[in-house]
Design an enzyme around this catalytic site. Structure first.
Site, short mmCIF file in Angstrom:
data_model
loop_
_atom_site.label_atom_id
_atom_site.label_comp_id
_atom_site.label_asym_id
_atom_site.label_seq_id
_atom_site.Cartn_x
_atom_site.Cartn_y
_atom_site.Cartn_z
N HIS A 121 0.84 -1.20 0.00
CA HIS A 121 0.00 0.00 0.00
C HIS A 121 0.87 1.25 0.00
CE1 HIS A 121 -2.64 3.15 1.74
NE2 HIS A 121 -3.52 2.59 0.90
N HIS A 143 -4.55 6.85 -4.98
CA HIS A 143 -5.62 7.61 -4.34
C HIS A 143 -5.99 8.81 -5.21
CE1 HIS A 143 -3.46 5.53 -1.04
NE2 HIS A 143 -4.70 5.15 -0.80
N HIS A 152 -7.91 -0.78 -4.60
CA HIS A 152 -8.11 -1.29 -3.24
C HIS A 152 -8.94 -2.57 -3.25
CE1 HIS A 152 -6.65 2.76 -2.28
NE2 HIS A 152 -6.30 2.26 -1.12
N HIS A 291 -14.57 7.90 4.03
CA HIS A 291 -13.41 7.00 4.05
C HIS A 291 -12.24 7.57 4.86
CE1 HIS A 291 -9.42 6.36 2.04
NE2 HIS A 291 -9.67 5.11 2.39
N HIS A 295 -10.21 6.54 8.64
CA HIS A 295 -8.77 6.42 8.84
C HIS A 295 -8.32 7.32 9.99
CE1 HIS A 295 -7.05 3.99 5.52
NE2 HIS A 295 -8.11 4.37 4.82
N PHE A 306 -0.28 7.35 4.53
CA PHE A 306 -0.17 6.48 3.36
C PHE A 306 0.80 5.33 3.66
CE2 PHE A 306 -1.38 10.27 0.67
CZ PHE A 306 -2.62 9.76 0.35
N HIS A 319 -11.52 -1.30 4.20
CA HIS A 319 -11.58 -1.31 2.73
C HIS A 319 -12.51 -2.39 2.18
CE1 HIS A 319 -9.55 2.05 1.04
NE2 HIS A 319 -8.90 2.10 2.20
#
Ligand code: C2O
Length: 329
Positions: A121, A143, A152, A291, A295, A306, A319
């Site tokens: 990732h 992203h 994803h 989303h 996080h 990230f 996800h």
């Protein structure tokens, strides 16, 4: 080693499949608007892992052989059904803990190890992996564009398949953490569900006594059984007696983002991203909120970065839910 090669090969197939899908989405969009433009997008090639320029130690082992091959649907596998994370029982939790523990125990020379899994990732965003082009190398960014959902989706898919293989159970499916469920009924979806919050390993003879799915670095709110996600204020922590208003606002925000903001395929999925483009042109409708809020709420120092977000196993439940929302909306 062979497994790792297979994994990397399989993984590369996902990018092009996603793009093909999105070309289709884009085409449908143009047609619906009676504005027929020819949309050409070459599938993204697999990035060359030799070109990994990660300054954050996210480069993963390089397969020794082999060219990437296209992803094929594994039609011989039984139908797998992902359970809602807040509804799974202890037997399921034990099985998932065991699979994750085996993944964490793999050596770092194995591309399937948990460390390599989360590094992927990191690698696919944040300026770590570059494409060569005739003009200039440019970084891959998964992203803030229409690559977000398909990338994803397949990332979670391969993670799930590796876990299934490690416990030799083709029926294994990851849980989805449906934090968009605002029901006050117990068990609730909008807190950190037991599967991630349970500290102990629930099966006999674990390698470690601590659950392989637990992450002690989450914020106090996400570690508390009563911590409640407030999507609009992810740094706040309403407790067990959360007001009806917060629940209603959570539901409202998710719905409005999906159907009010994401009114066209492009607005829903995110900015176009084709081979040769710089990535990261713009979020799809759900990417920042809710989303990103989830996080941030779990852990701004880890789940929101990230680099490290996928190092908390809850990332994959989050996800799996984004994957579900993509389907729902
Ligand atoms: Cu690659 Cu939820 O992020």
């Amino acid at each position: 080693m062979i497994e790792m090669v297979e994994y990397n090969i399989e993984k590369t197939g996902k990018t092009s499949m996603g793009i093909n899908f999105l070309v289709w989405v884009t085409l449908s969009f143009c047609i619906v608007n009676v504005n027929v433009t020819v949309v050409e997008a070459l599938p993204f090639p697999a990035p060359n892992l030799d070109n990994c320029l990660s300054s954050e130690a996210c480069c993963t082992p390089i397969p020794s052989t082999a060219k990437p091959t296209k992803f094929k649907f594994q039609t011989h596998l039984p139908m797998r059904i992902r359970p809602a994370a807040h509804l799974v029982d202890d037997a399921y939790i034990a099985k998932y803990q065991r699979a994750m523990e085996l993944m964490k125990a793999l050596p770092d020379t194995d591309g399937r190890s948990f460390t390599n899994q989360w590094k992927i990732h990191c690698l696919y965003c944040d300026n770590h992996l570059y494409f060569e082009t005739e003009t200039h190398p440019y970084p891959l960014e998964i992203h803030k564009s229409w690559l977000f959902y398909p990338w994803h989706r397949l990332y979670v898919y391969f993670h799930e398949r590796i876990l299934a293989k490690l416990i030799d159970d083709d029926t294994f499916a990851l849980p989805f953490w449906n934090w968009d469920n605002q029901s006050p009924e117990l068990p609730q979806g909008n807190v950190v569900p037991k599967v991630y919050a349970e500290k102990r390993s629930l099966y006999t003879d674990p390698i470690n006594k601590t659950s392989s799915i637990y992450d002690e670095t989450r914020t106090p709110c996400a570690l508390s059984p009563e911590g409640f996600l407030d999507i609009q204020n992810p740094f706040s922590c309403p407790g067990a007696n959360v007001s009806e208003e917060v629940r209603a606002t959570n539901a409202h925000v998710t719905y409005v983002q999906a159907v009010g903001v994401g009114v066209t395929p492009l607005l829903f999925h995110g900015w176009p991203y084709r081979l040769g483009d710089e990535g990261g042109g713009g979020n799809g409708a759900l990417e920042a909120t809710p989303h990103g809020s989830v996080h941030a709420w779990v852990n701004a120092k880890k789940m929101l970065t990230f680099r490290d977000s996928a190092a908390d196993p809850i990332f994959f439940g989050h996800h799996a839910n984004m994957d579900r929302l993509w389907e729902v909306y």
